[in-house]
Write a protein that holds these residues in place. Structure first.
Motif, PDB file in Angstrom:
ATOM      1  N   LYS A   1       0.800  -1.226   0.000  1.00 27.86           N
ATOM      2  CA  LYS A   1       0.000   0.000   0.000  1.00 27.86           C
ATOM      3  C   LYS A   1       0.832   1.274   0.000  1.00 27.86           C
ATOM      4  CE  LYS A   1      -0.697   1.127   4.900  1.00 27.86           C
ATOM      5  NZ  LYS A   1      -1.662   1.338   5.974  1.00 27.86           N
ATOM      6  N   GLU A   2       2.089   1.205   0.468  1.00 33.95           N
ATOM      7  CA  GLU A   2       2.924   2.408   0.553  1.00 33.95           C
ATOM      8  C   GLU A   2       3.481   2.738  -0.833  1.00 33.95           C
ATOM      9  OE1 GLU A   2       4.599   5.709   1.472  1.00 33.95           O
ATOM     10  OE2 GLU A   2       3.524   4.655   3.059  1.00 33.95           O
ATOM     11  N   ASP A   3       2.932   3.771  -1.423  1.00 34.97           N
ATOM     12  CA  ASP A   3       3.305   4.130  -2.794  1.00 34.97           C
ATOM     13  C   ASP A   3       4.792   4.464  -2.895  1.00 34.97           C
ATOM     14  OD1 ASP A   3       2.399   5.053  -5.609  1.00 34.97           O
ATOM     15  OD2 ASP A   3       3.469   6.802  -4.836  1.00 34.97           O
ATOM     16  N   ALA A   4       5.364   5.092  -1.870  1.00 33.38           N
ATOM     17  CA  ALA A   4       6.749   5.535  -1.936  1.00 33.38           C
ATOM     18  C   ALA A   4       7.709   4.365  -2.106  1.00 33.38           C
ATOM     19  CB  ALA A   4       7.108   6.327  -0.678  1.00 33.38           C
ATOM     20  N   ILE A   5       7.531   3.294  -1.335  1.00 33.15           N
ATOM     21  CA  ILE A   5       8.471   2.182  -1.426  1.00 33.15           C
ATOM     22  C   ILE A   5       8.303   1.436  -2.740  1.00 33.15           C
ATOM     23  CG2 ILE A   5       7.039   0.437  -0.252  1.00 33.15           C
ATOM     24  CD1 ILE A   5       9.669  -0.522   1.079  1.00 33.15           C
ATOM     25  N   ARG A   6       7.077   1.321  -3.235  1.00 32.38           N
ATOM     26  CA  ARG A   6       6.879   0.659  -4.517  1.00 32.38           C
ATOM     27  C   ARG A   6       7.548   1.429  -5.647  1.00 32.38           C
ATOM     28  NH1 ARG A   6       1.985   1.008  -5.969  1.00 32.38           N
ATOM     29  NH2 ARG A   6       0.947   1.956  -4.182  1.00 32.38           N
ATOM     30  N   ARG A   7       7.455   2.737  -5.594  1.00 29.02           N
ATOM     31  CA  ARG A   7       8.074   3.542  -6.644  1.00 29.02           C
ATOM     32  C   ARG A   7       9.598   3.521  -6.547  1.00 29.02           C
ATOM     33  NH1 ARG A   7       4.701   6.147  -9.827  1.00 29.02           N
ATOM     34  NH2 ARG A   7       2.539   6.389  -9.143  1.00 29.02           N
ATOM     35  N   VAL A   8      10.125   3.636  -5.327  1.00 30.52           N
ATOM     36  CA  VAL A   8      11.576   3.647  -5.173  1.00 30.52           C
ATOM     37  C   VAL A   8      12.175   2.305  -5.589  1.00 30.52           C
ATOM     38  CG1 VAL A   8      13.409   3.635  -3.434  1.00 30.52           C
ATOM     39  CG2 VAL A   8      11.748   5.482  -3.474  1.00 30.52           C
TER      40      VAL A   8
ATOM     41  N   GLY B   1      17.380  -1.991   8.342  1.00 32.21           N
ATOM     42  CA  GLY B   1      18.079  -3.063   7.650  1.00 32.21           C
ATOM     43  C   GLY B   1      17.169  -3.821   6.706  1.00 32.21           C
ATOM     44  N   LEU B   2      15.955  -4.118   7.149  1.00 37.80           N
ATOM     45  CA  LEU B   2      15.016  -4.828   6.289  1.00 37.80           C
ATOM     46  C   LEU B   2      14.627  -3.970   5.098  1.00 37.80           C
ATOM     47  CD1 LEU B   2      13.388  -7.433   5.973  1.00 37.80           C
ATOM     48  CD2 LEU B   2      11.509  -6.309   7.209  1.00 37.80           C
ATOM     49  N   MET B   3      14.416  -2.680   5.322  1.00 36.08           N
ATOM     50  CA  MET B   3      14.051  -1.786   4.222  1.00 36.08           C
ATOM     51  C   MET B   3      15.167  -1.732   3.177  1.00 36.08           C
ATOM     52  SD  MET B   3      10.969  -0.674   4.878  1.00 36.08           S
ATOM     53  CE  MET B   3      10.621  -2.288   5.603  1.00 36.08           C
ATOM     54  N   TYR B   4      16.404  -1.616   3.639  1.00 36.17           N
ATOM     55  CA  TYR B   4      17.518  -1.551   2.687  1.00 36.17           C
ATOM     56  C   TYR B   4      17.802  -2.895   2.035  1.00 36.17           C
ATOM     57  CZ  TYR B   4      18.649   3.309   3.396  1.00 36.17           C
ATOM     58  OH  TYR B   4      18.590   4.682   3.388  1.00 36.17           O
ATOM     59  N   SER B   5      17.408  -3.982   2.684  1.00 36.77           N
ATOM     60  CA  SER B   5      17.568  -5.281   2.027  1.00 36.77           C
ATOM     61  C   SER B   5      16.655  -5.376   0.811  1.00 36.77           C
ATOM     62  CB  SER B   5      17.253  -6.417   3.011  1.00 36.77           C
ATOM     63  OG  SER B   5      15.861  -6.522   3.275  1.00 36.77           O
ATOM     64  N   PHE B   6      15.465  -4.772   0.885  1.00 38.50           N
ATOM     65  CA  PHE B   6      14.588  -4.749  -0.285  1.00 38.50           C
ATOM     66  C   PHE B   6      15.229  -3.955  -1.421  1.00 38.50           C
ATOM     67  CE2 PHE B   6      10.919  -5.013   2.938  1.00 38.50           C
ATOM     68  CZ  PHE B   6      10.971  -6.403   2.935  1.00 38.50           C
ATOM     69  N   LEU B   7      15.871  -2.854  -1.062  1.00 40.13           N
ATOM     70  CA  LEU B   7      16.516  -2.023  -2.077  1.00 40.13           C
ATOM     71  C   LEU B   7      17.718  -2.758  -2.680  1.00 40.13           C
ATOM     72  CD1 LEU B   7      16.122   0.775  -3.293  1.00 40.13           C
ATOM     73  CD2 LEU B   7      17.749   1.662  -1.637  1.00 40.13           C
ATOM     74  N   SER B   8      18.490  -3.434  -1.858  1.00 44.27           N
ATOM     75  CA  SER B   8      19.607  -4.215  -2.375  1.00 44.27           C
ATOM     76  C   SER B   8      19.105  -5.347  -3.260  1.00 44.27           C
ATOM     77  CB  SER B   8      20.431  -4.775  -1.216  1.00 44.27           C
ATOM     78  OG  SER B   8      21.497  -5.560  -1.686  1.00 44.27           O
ATOM     79  N   LEU B   9      17.964  -5.900  -2.900  1.00 40.96           N
ATOM     80  CA  LEU B   9      17.374  -6.983  -3.690  1.00 40.96           C
ATOM     81  C   LEU B   9      17.087  -6.521  -5.111  1.00 40.96           C
ATOM     82  CD1 LEU B   9      14.567  -9.334  -2.439  1.00 40.96           C
ATOM     83  CD2 LEU B   9      14.295  -8.164  -4.617  1.00 40.96           C
TER      84      LEU B   9
ATOM     85  N   ARG C   1      18.870   5.972  -2.352  1.00 38.50           N
ATOM     86  CA  ARG C   1      19.167   5.481  -1.010  1.00 38.50           C
ATOM     87  C   ARG C   1      18.789   6.492   0.067  1.00 38.50           C
ATOM     88  NH1 ARG C   1      20.877   2.888  -4.674  1.00 38.50           N
ATOM     89  NH2 ARG C   1      21.646   0.753  -4.566  1.00 38.50           N
ATOM     90  N   ALA C   2      18.916   7.767  -0.224  1.00 33.23           N
ATOM     91  CA  ALA C   2      18.455   8.780   0.724  1.00 33.23           C
ATOM     92  C   ALA C   2      16.938   8.764   0.837  1.00 33.23           C
ATOM     93  CB  ALA C   2      18.946  10.156   0.283  1.00 33.23           C
ATOM     94  N   MET C   3      16.251   8.511  -0.254  1.00 34.17           N
ATOM     95  CA  MET C   3      14.790   8.400  -0.226  1.00 34.17           C
ATOM     96  C   MET C   3      14.347   7.179   0.574  1.00 34.17           C
ATOM     97  SD  MET C   3      14.353   9.520  -4.217  1.00 34.17           S
ATOM     98  CE  MET C   3      12.654   9.037  -4.492  1.00 34.17           C
TER      99      MET C   3
END
Length: 488
Positions: free
Chosen positions: A234-241, A368-376, A348-350
């Motif tokens: 549901k969080e639009d920001a994380i889906r877009r990033v 850490g979990l949030m950045y693991s999604f980004l690293s993924l 990464r700042a976002m």
């Protein structure tokens, strides 16, 4: 039984400007870690598909893609453990400390295979190298988000982290560039990159672990699986990033895998390939402070929009380079390199702000979990890009082990130039409708700090059974009575 003793600081002051020394100590490990970024995509596929090793181009691309897919399973685990592993030394330091020697061994075995090797060698050691990388990268990235709660200061932290990354890119390319001028073979050039990375890895990690503080954890460090999945959906920001990062990684991975083919064959500059790449990276470094300043003035996502508009406008300029004309090629590589460093640090700042949204939603400090999604998304995009780009080139009849026809070289040239422009158009749209701006981030931080003020330490909410002075994992029964709210 008392909880573990940790090396901690109070929560970062949103108004505090971090010292240059602290930022420097934090970003230094990015220099050796850069040996696993663009240089892998640029050198290793070509190396393993060359006569030096002898694996086919298609199989090489397939191995890099498959190992990346398996590797993505590791990142969420590293993020989860990094968030919840409590020791007297903090929660970010242990994985970084353990990952460094694993990474060093993996780098050596992948970059210096010792002659002809098979698929098993490349697959196993590439996976081990990526394991060590994840053990270091995920806690290191999430640690950066915790150094400051300030919206703009986070751009500064990750901006200088990107500078260190590009310095690493340049460092691992300088020696190969010199060796290339002396007609050294590709195996010697690749080995020099491994020596560079390993020599800098341990001292930079030691300095970071010794100097950079970890803020005290006062809230819980996890949330239940179902609410987390709902948040991601549901969080639009994380889906877009995550979408932007995936497409950006596809872009950089594909360009990296094809760069030497483009420089050597399409531009007709086999002895200038590494030098042109260095020029491109140096341009990226020089202009990062300007992108940091722009982000401070108009906001992170608006700066990202400007970056992609610029890339779309200047990308096709490569068509203007006549074969063998360095007088035109060099200025255009400088021009296109201007925007190279911006997307990575802005994304990464976002994500640091998105971690605030997660904390405000679930009362959990789990960057850490949030950045693991980004690293993924980043690893998946880079790995798949190598496979897809090499597969497309093979389908066009392009083969680096033979003398290619003019038509095959021209197809490669057009694909190399137009693919990044098309992908930038997609990311431009995604960034243009991003909504987590400075005002919302500051409201989220106010809620978080109010909740943190109600807890003296996270030790008060850990379950029993923690080993004194040791590491432990909090069980799913861990809870905080105060929930910040449903976010915004």
């Amino acid at each position: 039984m008392p909880g573990p003793v940790r090396v901690t600081n109070d929560a970062p002051n949103p108004q505090e400007r971090l010292s240059g020394g602290r930022i420097l100590a934090y970003v230094l490990p990015a220099v050796p870690l850069a040996a696993l970024g663009m240089p892998i995509a640029v050198y290793l596929p070509q190396f393993y598909a060359s006569k030096e090793i002898g694996i086919s181009l298609l199989v090489t691309g397939l191995i890099f893609g498959v190992v990346r897919i398996f590797d993505i399973l590791i990142d969420p685990m590293m993020g989860y453990w990094s968030d919840r592993w409590r020791t007297r030394f903090g929660r970010r330091r242990p994985l970084i400390l353990m990952g460094a020697p694993i990474l060093a061994l993996g780098i050596w075995m992948v970059f210096v295979p010792g002659g002809h090797v098979g698929v098993a060698h490349l697959g196993f050691w590439l996976f081990l190298m990526y394991l060590g990388w994840s053990m270091m990268l995920i806690p290191h990235l999430s640690w950066g988000s915790e150094l400051s709660a300030n919206y703009h200061e986070r751009s500064r932290v990750y901006g200088w982290l990107q500078v260190a990354t590009l310095v690493g890119f340049i460092g691992v390319l300088i020696v190969p560039s010199i060796l290339e001028g002396y007609k050294a073979n590709i195996a010697t050039q690749v080995m020099s990159m491994a020596v560079f990375a390993i020599a800098l890895l341990l001292p930079s990690v030691a300095l970071c672990l010794a100097i950079v503080p970890e803020p005290e954890v006062k809230l819980k460090t996890h949330a239940a699986l179902l609410p987390t999945l709902k948040f991601l959906l549901k969080e639009d920001a994380i889906r877009r990033v995550m979408s932007i990062d995936l497409i950006e990684s596809l872009n950089q991975g594909a360009r990296g895998a094809m760069f030497f083919f483009f420089a050597q064959l399409a531009l007709g500059e086999p002895h200038w390939a590494s030098k042109l790449l260095l020029i491109y990276f140096v341009s990226g470094i020089v202009f990062i402070p300007a992108w940091i300043a722009l982000a401070r003035r108009i906001g992170k996502h608006q700066a990202l929009v400007c970056c992609y508009i610029y890339a779309i406008c200047v990308g096709p300029s490569y068509f203007l380079i006549p074969k063998g004309n360095l007088e035109i090629a060099i200025p255009l590589f400088i021009l296109t390199g201007v925007s190279y460093g911006a997307p990575a640090f802005l994304i990464r700042a976002m994500m640091a702000d998105i971690a605030d949204a997660d904390t405000a939603e679930h009362g959990a400090e789990r960057a850490g979990l949030m950045y693991s999604f980004l690293s993924l998304t980043s690893k998946f995009g880079l790995g798949v890009a190598v496979f897809l780009s090499l597969a497309v080139l093979a389908s066009m009849g392009f083969d680096p082990k033979i003398a290619n026809t003019p038509a095959a070289i021209e197809h490669m040239r057009v694909f190399f130039i137009l693919l990044p422009v098309g992908l930038a158009m997609i990311t431009l749209f995604l960034a243009s409708v991003y909504k987590l701006d400075q005002a919302r981030q500051e409201r989220l931080r106010a809620k978080i700090e109010q909740a943190r003020a109600e807890h003296r330490s996270a030790d008060g909410i850990l379950p029993p059974g923690i080993l004194e002075g040791g590491a432990a994992f909090a069980s799913d029964s861990e809870a905080v009575s105060h929930v910040i709210g449903s976010g915004e």
